[in-house]
Write an enzyme that holds these catalytic residues in place. Sequence first.
Site, mmCIF file in Angstrom:
data_model
loop_
_atom_site.group_PDB
_atom_site.id
_atom_site.type_symbol
_atom_site.label_atom_id
_atom_site.label_comp_id
_atom_site.label_asym_id
_atom_site.label_seq_id
_atom_site.Cartn_x
_atom_site.Cartn_y
_atom_site.Cartn_z
ATOM 1 N N ALA A 128 0.854 -1.187 0.000
ATOM 2 C CA ALA A 128 0.000 0.000 0.000
ATOM 3 C C ALA A 128 0.890 1.237 0.000
ATOM 4 C CB ALA A 128 -0.907 0.007 1.226
ATOM 5 N N LYS A 129 0.484 2.235 -0.765
ATOM 6 C CA LYS A 129 1.250 3.490 -0.837
ATOM 7 C C LYS A 129 0.722 4.420 0.256
ATOM 8 C CE LYS A 129 3.085 6.536 -4.473
ATOM 9 N NZ LYS A 129 4.486 6.095 -4.364
#
Length: 302
Positions: A155-156
Amino acid sequence: MEKNFIWMDGRFVPWADAKVHVMTHTLHYGFGVFEGIRCYSTPKGGAVFRLQEHTTRLFDSAHILGIEIPYKPEEINEAILETIRKNELRECYIRPLAYLGNNKLGLNYKGASCHVSIAAWSWGAYLGEDGLKNGIRVKISSFSRHHINVTMTNAKVCGAYINSILAKSEAIKDGYDEAILLDVNGNVAEGSGENIFIVKNNVLKTPPLVSVLEGITRSTVLHFAKEKGMVVKEEHFARDELYTADEAFFTGTAAEITPIREVDNRKIGDGKPGPVVKMMQEAFFATVQGENDSLKNWLTYI
């Protein structure tokens, strides 16, 4: 940038007026997600590179954290295009951000409102034009990349980039252009904001998607490599294998495809960009500039 506009929850706000409250949840805890996207100038006008893939990753990142973005992906796509048009940009960097608001504080984020902003501005080569042409000097960081159960590495996430800032700052202070972080097992993971590739005996190798972000440019390079018949391996490798590689390069939306000419004062290959990275750069820039008809579906025109 003072003349620019930022999209905030469905309306355009002058750049100088795009503000949030000091009690904004994401400001305190870093619990939010974002994307980095580029729009390139082509003979047919500005075109966003792999817009749908970026938006999908934004929503996937939010889903991993348990954040519900109050818009549909297609609404965000259109908002991105409108932001570029509103700012009369032909080539730019785009930053969508989904963040939690100021209606609730505390580690239990349930009930906190979710907001979205989209900014766009002109931004050249992230690691410098000379870096793109001649390669950069990097160092192995003293900071390790997150364990997969410390943060969600696919996940960013906003707060995860504290790790990257520490590594990048250390590298700059020590006279290098960028950092390479190892994973918790001591294998090469990625740069502070880039995926990494090495080439040895015409075999292209990159770390697997375990402790690294699934980069859009990373997948683009893998596509080119397979298209050109290269042997590709997604597997772990240690830094001594990096030291003895024929070539090494970073990939990322900001960094694009940047050669690495030196690691820890050791030349990579002959210390100059090699044939594989040059081939990848040529394929990449031809594609983003609208010269590759076979991949025209990767471009969304403004």
